[in-house]
Design a protein around this motif. Structure first.
Motif, PDB file in Angstrom:
ATOM      1  N   CYS A 137       0.814  -1.222   0.000  1.00  0.00           N
ATOM      2  CA  CYS A 137       0.000   0.000   0.000  1.00  0.00           C
ATOM      3  C   CYS A 137       0.844   1.268   0.000  1.00  0.00           C
ATOM      4  O   CYS A 137       0.366   2.328  -0.424  1.00  0.00           O
ATOM      5  N   LEU A 138       2.096   1.203   0.466  1.00  0.00           N
ATOM      6  CA  LEU A 138       2.966   2.378   0.464  1.00  0.00           C
ATOM      7  C   LEU A 138       4.102   2.264  -0.547  1.00  0.00           C
ATOM      8  O   LEU A 138       5.057   3.037  -0.502  1.00  0.00           O
ATOM      9  N   LEU A 139       3.984   1.316  -1.470  1.00  0.00           N
ATOM     10  CA  LEU A 139       5.056   1.097  -2.434  1.00  0.00           C
ATOM     11  C   LEU A 139       5.278   2.326  -3.314  1.00  0.00           C
ATOM     12  O   LEU A 139       6.419   2.728  -3.559  1.00  0.00           O
TER      13      LEU A 139
ATOM     14  N   SER B 183       9.634   8.571  -2.594  1.00  0.00           N
ATOM     15  CA  SER B 183      10.543   9.143  -1.589  1.00  0.00           C
ATOM     16  C   SER B 183      12.004   8.935  -1.970  1.00  0.00           C
ATOM     17  O   SER B 183      12.876   9.708  -1.551  1.00  0.00           O
ATOM     18  N   LEU B 184      12.284   7.913  -2.773  1.00  0.00           N
ATOM     19  CA  LEU B 184      13.654   7.664  -3.218  1.00  0.00           C
ATOM     20  C   LEU B 184      14.054   8.567  -4.381  1.00  0.00           C
ATOM     21  O   LEU B 184      15.240   8.648  -4.716  1.00  0.00           O
TER      22      LEU B 184
ATOM     23  N   LEU C 245      -0.768  12.929  -2.492  1.00  0.00           N
ATOM     24  CA  LEU C 245       0.502  13.610  -2.242  1.00  0.00           C
ATOM     25  C   LEU C 245       0.549  14.959  -2.962  1.00  0.00           C
ATOM     26  O   LEU C 245       1.078  15.943  -2.427  1.00  0.00           O
ATOM     27  N   PHE C 246      -0.023  15.053  -4.153  1.00  0.00           N
ATOM     28  CA  PHE C 246      -0.078  16.303  -4.915  1.00  0.00           C
ATOM     29  C   PHE C 246      -0.874  17.374  -4.159  1.00  0.00           C
ATOM     30  O   PHE C 246      -0.539  18.566  -4.199  1.00  0.00           O
TER      31      PHE C 246
ATOM     32  N   GLU D 258       2.167  10.132   3.798  1.00  0.00           N
ATOM     33  CA  GLU D 258       2.052   8.666   3.771  1.00  0.00           C
ATOM     34  C   GLU D 258       0.937   8.176   4.683  1.00  0.00           C
ATOM     35  O   GLU D 258       0.245   7.206   4.385  1.00  0.00           O
ATOM     36  N   THR D 259       0.752   8.872   5.814  1.00  0.00           N
ATOM     37  CA  THR D 259      -0.334   8.509   6.730  1.00  0.00           C
ATOM     38  C   THR D 259      -1.688   8.695   6.064  1.00  0.00           C
ATOM     39  O   THR D 259      -2.593   7.864   6.220  1.00  0.00           O
TER      40      THR D 259
END
Length: 386
Positions: free
Chosen positions: A26-28, A34-35, A232-233, A238-239
């Motif tokens: 779900c956070l992939l 983030s990388l 995120l936009f 992430e939460t």
């Protein structure tokens, strides 16, 4: 309604399976973002994942039917899946080729092991097959619990420890699955050949169903990439992403519980067409969303779209697959509409986002949703005329 012990065992398996999958998946998107990977670079990861997954699913399905066992290959798949998830989240520096291999194995084996559990459920007994919607509802509960748990792990301990949490969860899942009996296939050992698979592919009814589902699942799987990016936009975290998926999973429960009854009453094709209409509306509203809160409100449409599509798709495939190749039939179908959508969706989403932006991308997805919806309506009308 009185249920047997088999059903309760599958309740536990599905809860833990989707809890575990939430930790790994779900956070992939957020992790890769983030990388520093772009939408197009991420799409390459998922394209490789989809191609590899299509191959793996067909091979695993064939082996299960040929050697009359599902659980043996499920355990093999879980070992590979676990290793990929662990090392993926431990690799916190950009390394394109390594991340390609790890994402490829994680996604492919996640869908394969998921499909094998579906086959185990549908082939165990008529009772489990009739109660598939209820059993699958426990998967939504597991995802609803696992998604915010994953976000909390990242918040407190960072992405490096998300892989550790996954491995612990996967070991618990494997222990629970040991309690479930393997299927007893009716065909003689080694009687299934690749000729049977060719005959299945050439069957007109099976081919039409799988093609239609491919179009629907392309539309559905676009949300795996577009929704986290839109959140995120809009300034979410992430939460927020984890909480969104938790909400989506929880509101799926009613129609997972009663979707089977709707299919019995109206037929799987009509239920699928109804879900398609709501996909169109949902993506238009996602595109119009201007704050994170809007995303959560529009996410309520998930209560209709995903559970109806999942329940009807499994029933449609099962109805059009001969008895002696049930596992191959489902795995092949999943490799096409699951793997095919996983191949097309991230690439299409990445190209659209990089060229026209996330909000316009969601409007384009809404237009795409019209195609399979009209196709399903055509199939309903054609059946009525016959």
């Amino acid at each position: 309604m009185k249920l047997s012990a088999k059903n309760y065992k599958f309740f536990a398996v599905y809860f833990m399976m989707f809890f575990t999958e939430a930790l790994s998946y779900c956070l992939l998107i957020a992790f890769l973002t983030s990388l520093g990977y772009s939408a197009t670079e991420r799409s390459i990861f998922f394209v490789c994942d989809a191609i590899f997954g299509m191959i793996v699913q067909v091979i695993f399905g064939y082996l299960c039917d040929r050697y009359l066992t599902i659980k043996r290959y499920y355990y093999i798949g879980m070992i590979i899946y676990g290793a990929a998830a662990f090392f993926l989240y431990r690799t916190t520096q950009m390394n394109f080729w390594l991340h390609t291999i790890l994402v490829m194995n994680l996604g492919a084996l996640m869908r394969t092991t998921n499909g094998l559990i579906d086959s185990l459920t549908l082939e165990t007994s008529e009772e489990c097959r009739s109660n598939y919607g209820i059993i699958r509802a426990f998967g939504s509960v597991g995802w609803a619990v696992g998604a915010p748990f994953a976000a909390k792990v990242v918040e407190l301990f960072g992405y490096k420890n998300l892989g550790v949490a996954y491995v612990v969860s996967a070991l618990i899942l494997i222990a629970i699955t040991f309690k479930v009996d393997d299927v007893r296939k009716k065909t003689a050992k080694n009687s299934v050949t690749f000729a049977d698979i060719r005959n299945l592919i050439s069957d007109k009814g099976y081919f039409i169903v799988v093609t239609m589902l491919l179009l629907f699942f392309i539309v559905d799987s676009m949300q795996n990439y577009s929704i986290p990016d839109k959140i995120l936009f809009l300034g979410g975290s992430e939460t927020d992403v984890g909480n969104y998926w938790a909400l989506a999973a929880m509101i799926e429960l009613p129609l997972f519980l009663y979707g089977g009854k709707l299919v019995e009453r109206f037929g799987a094709m009509k239920v699928t067409a109804f879900a398609g209409l709501f996909y169109i509306i949902k993506y238009v509203l996602y595109g119009l969303a201007s704050v994170v809160g809007h995303m959560f409100l529009v996410g309520l449409f998930q209560s209709v779209t995903y559970p109806l599509l999942i329940v009807s798709s499994k029933i449609l495939v099962n109805e059009h697959t001969p008895e002696h190749v049930k596992t191959s039939g489902l795995q092949l179908a999943l490799s096409v509409y699951g793997g095919g959508s996983a191949l097309i969706s991230p690439m299409l989403n990445g190209l659209l986002e990089d060229s026209i932006g996330i909000s316009n991308t969601m409007m384009v997805i809404a237009v795409l949703a019209i195609i399979p919806t009209l196709f399903s309506v055509y199939m309903i009308v054609k059946k009525a005329e016959d």
